[in-house]
Design an enzyme around this catalytic site. Structure first.
Site, PDB file in Angstrom:
ATOM      1  N   MET C   1       0.596  -1.502   0.472  1.00 30.07           N
ATOM      2  CA  MET C   1       0.018   0.438  -0.140  1.00 30.07           C
ATOM      3  C   MET C   1       0.381   1.152  -0.274  1.00 30.07           C
ATOM      4  SD  MET C   1      -3.932  -0.061   0.704  1.00 30.07           S
ATOM      5  CE  MET C   1      -3.705   1.058   3.096  1.00 30.07           C
ATOM      6  N   CYS C   2       0.057   2.182  -0.715  1.00 32.40           N
ATOM      7  CA  CYS C   2       1.216   3.601  -1.053  1.00 32.40           C
ATOM      8  C   CYS C   2      -0.186   4.799  -0.289  1.00 32.40           C
ATOM      9  CB  CYS C   2       1.258   3.722  -1.880  1.00 32.40           C
ATOM     10  SG  CYS C   2       2.400   2.037  -2.932  1.00 32.40           S
ATOM     11  N   ARG C   3       0.576   6.020  -0.683  1.00 31.39           N
ATOM     12  CA  ARG C   3      -0.574   7.167  -0.305  1.00 31.39           C
ATOM     13  C   ARG C   3       0.152   7.841  -0.980  1.00 31.39           C
ATOM     14  NH1 ARG C   3      -2.957   4.590   2.085  1.00 31.39           N
ATOM     15  NH2 ARG C   3      -3.758   3.663   4.749  1.00 31.39           N
ATOM     16  N   VAL C  86       4.035   8.515  -2.059  1.00 31.02           N
ATOM     17  CA  VAL C  86       4.616   7.973  -1.102  1.00 31.02           C
ATOM     18  C   VAL C  86       4.683   6.595  -1.441  1.00 31.02           C
ATOM     19  CG1 VAL C  86       5.204   9.860   0.567  1.00 31.02           C
ATOM     20  CG2 VAL C  86       3.426   8.338   0.890  1.00 31.02           C
ATOM     21  N   ASN C 112      -2.323   3.948  -6.154  1.00 27.99           N
ATOM     22  CA  ASN C 112      -2.636   2.384  -4.819  1.00 27.99           C
ATOM     23  C   ASN C 112      -2.678   0.841  -4.674  1.00 27.99           C
ATOM     24  OD1 ASN C 112      -1.685   1.869  -1.969  1.00 27.99           O
ATOM     25  ND2 ASN C 112      -4.194   3.417  -1.456  1.00 27.99           N
TER      26      ASN C 112
END
Lengths: 287, 287, 287, 287
Positions: C1-3, C86, C112
């Site tokens: 997972m990312c943001r 990110v 994401n």
């Protein structure tokens, strides 16, 4: 806050402790159990003793968890004594020269903690470093200054004494600058034979420090059978946070204590900052 | 030895000068015409003035020629005044904090050259830096020390005077340490409005420095028509090595000279190290 | 997972949203509220539209929280439309070419989520990418493949339709490889004028996605008065995790939905994977 | 163009060859004697066989000349067989996954040269790679594709035969795409016991390749007495450019040749691209 680990025993492949153990230091780089700084992703470092007197050093600004070179190195290198460190900083720049361990000759040094309001005393402390050591300071951490102060005060001849004089010097310079309780640290240090460690804070609330009292406890880390067998009876670890699932396997180092680990024997003695012998301060033009 | 470039004029897209010009600074990072250090691949830096008083800073340890972020930044950013630098070092560590420009408030500073035997005098010179500026020193280059000495001696109030006092201080400290001819440099400095430059060496053999005397010369760099038109009549450059194919377009800065570039006007004056006014040196415990 | 985060409105200094807002994306790089991946420290990227059609791109393998170049860039650059990301990965290598946004001409793309068991279908999916686009693929993420599939299926002519065909293609290739529920994603995409976003998962459990419905809500982020005034009435944000202290200021994007944001107007429409028109697959020797 | 080096013999400390020899590979990273690419500063890599079957790998995007970790690693590690590579690229991105050596199991692979107009054939060549190997391809170099093609064609069973089939495959795919003379290379490959090398170009003008015929020649490199003694009678090196001052100590590998180095014996045989056995190409949906 940072996290570090020291190992002394029979030669072990570094990955067995750094990567394969449960809640290893590499795991702690992403999610340590510390409430304050669960993330220790501001670089890492590894210092290991091999077949030379001078230890090898591998330091990187990447988070330890995603560095493939570290993974490979740890898979290849076997060492009877190493120090590893994962860094969390809110102060000093993230650059290799600010990653621990710091090295001087055959000595390695890691630190967890800080000098409070270091910006007020860093210059003064740097001046206390022996001029002949000064050019070796390559980074901007308070940690490196602690190391070079300790070297200045005789680390190579009288390790624990020098560390007490270093602590005394810092507290005295800080007090003069209006900082009542300045020092907050655990330290890991080695000359390649003995491991020294310190848990100390000016306010009596130093970060945690633990050691393993028997090799059987290390086996609880989840080491593979093959790895565990290789450790030998004298294998010991000192860590800022328990590795493995059994925190009970670890002995808590008391506040204001120093450790001396050699051939599987750990001596714990009180640590008490001492006034360093007066050093003549070099003045401009007087060298 | 390093290579650097300063531009002042109408806002120009950085890539027009940094990448598209013939034998640009980026070309020089891989193959400058210097016999000593054709390769300037130990990091680079770019400082540019935009819409704020404080300039932007982009520094990297990668060779300038293979950094895609630099390429993109230069394609986007337009600036009326910037300094760029490509580094070659045999001494100090390659880390971002050792890359030029150095910045203090709205001031930028680049350097080509060195202090001879700097390891003998670095500590002493650091002590001459004003204690309130000291915490800003983040790297280990002699260049950064020169900058903070100049700031200590009044760069913000009297730029060229402060640089002369800085040079005087270095030469005097070095002489006391037995180094007869210590300083060897070209400098590029700006507050965002005026560009200052210096060519000076203790032995009279400073590295090369050039400036462009008319915008027409810049067009010879091989700028695109569109880019050249945008430059305006006041556009000037100062470079450590000619950019473009026509070296004849550039005026050689004489040894021991200072430059002041503002609104297209370049004043060249003699540069002569001066004795700095006495500074009370801080002693341990006396702050 | 990312943001990730997208902004569209009047030109804003990037730091106002990326660094100064409460629980900003940079904060989320170290401690997002996601239970699964609180740490998004495997690199970051920023794509911003400036004065050219092609957006600028700044990507780095460092954690966003400790990159000084990002801080400086964000302090200088103003943009009416940007995407920032990110990254947290357990799969693909940490390298700049794996950092989002990905860029093709004037298009930017962030993702994401993941393709489940991507190693089983990556080759097949790459073959579906138009041969003329194939050489642009520089990294090894599933995300980049999604982007180039969308481009292959007409992203530039029919953005949301192409994304539905991309999703259909992935699900169909994955199903053929025995992966029942393959796609899990939120997407952020822009051509510099409109922002498109998607929340979709094959199993109906896509990661969270939110948008702001009014500029007043953005002020709740803790923007400075000056910054808030500059935003204008049409300023909107789309984020994978609420920024600011008031999560209530954000509207949750429903599962299986697409967003179209233009001039402050957000249209939410259903998102439904579609069968792509058959593509002739290039065979060896047939080009 | 790049530069590489292979060593086989008694265990040697890597620094003795990589750093201490005259005009060593590290020297060549900054100033090789090649007229075309004197600078090989786009990253480097080192693969060494230690106490495990799988070799260690250390790759970095920094120029080899300024990487302190490489220096330290080379000072610690002893190995009887290693391959090292310094990279110069005008094509592929500078990232660790594009640095040589590439590794598969116990095999290492380095390459100097290129596939001409590779952008026209890269996709086609990737499709020729065995699907089960495909996920291991992490970078974007033509070099890595060559390696995985060779593995596809049986490198592990019949090294030189597989390399000839790889070359045949590349030339045939390239010819179909209108590229008459596509391949230009020297290769260094090992399984940890034997070193294989190839010098071949479609136009008969492959880059240079040399080997040392006796340990006495290696002593001419300027190795320390202690280091030279340790080499043993079977020590040999293969290099893309002579190391040491005596170019005469090196034997030139003829065009279109393959080398097989084992226990100090070097066999040189003709190298002739061969038609690979037909491979069924995987089609979408058919896996």
């Amino acid at each position: 806050m940072c996290r570090w680990q020291a190992y002394s025993g029979r030669p072990i492949r570094l990955e067995d402790l750094l990567f394969k153990a449960k809640h290893s230091l590499i795991d702690q780089s992403m999610s340590s159990r510390s409430a304050e700084t669960p993330t220790n992703g501001d670089g890492f470092g590894l210092g290991w003793y091999g077949t030379r007197e001078v230890p090898g050093l591998f330091r990187s600004i990447r988070p330890a968890w995603n560095d493939f070179n570290l993974r490979d190195l740890a898979a290849q290198v076997e060492s009877p004594l190493f120090l590893a460190h994962v860094r969390a900083t809110s102060l000093a720049t993230v650059q290799e020269t600010n990653c621990h361990p710091f090295r001087h000759g055959n000595w390695l040094f890691v630190h967890n903690g800080e000098i409070f309001e270091v910006e007020k005393v860093r210059r003064e402390l740097l001046m206390q470093v022996a001029p002949e050591l000064f050019p070796e300071i390559l980074g901007t951490t308070d940690s490196e200054v602690l190391f070079y102060l300790a070297l200045t005060f005789g680390l190579e001849q009288d390790p624990l004494g020098a560390l007490e004089r270093m602590a005394g010097c810092v507290e005295s310079v800080a007090k003069a600058a209006g900082i009542a309780e300045s020092l907050w640290m655990t330290l890991g240090i080695s000359d390649g034979k003995t491991v020294y460690a310190v848990r100390y804070a000016s306010d009596g609330e130093a970060p945690t420090l633990y050691y393993s009292k028997a090799v059987e406890d290390l086996v609880e880390l989840g080491l593979s059978g093959e790895a565990a067998e290789k450790l030998g009876h004298e294998a010991r670890m000192i860590v800022s946070e328990p590795i493995g699932k059994l925190a009970t396997a670890w002995v808590t180092v008391p506040q204001s204590s120093a450790l001396r680990l050699s051939h599987g024997t750990i001596e714990v003695t009180p640590f008490k900052p001492a006034a360093p012998a007066a050093r003549k301060v070099t003045r401009p033009g007087s060298r």
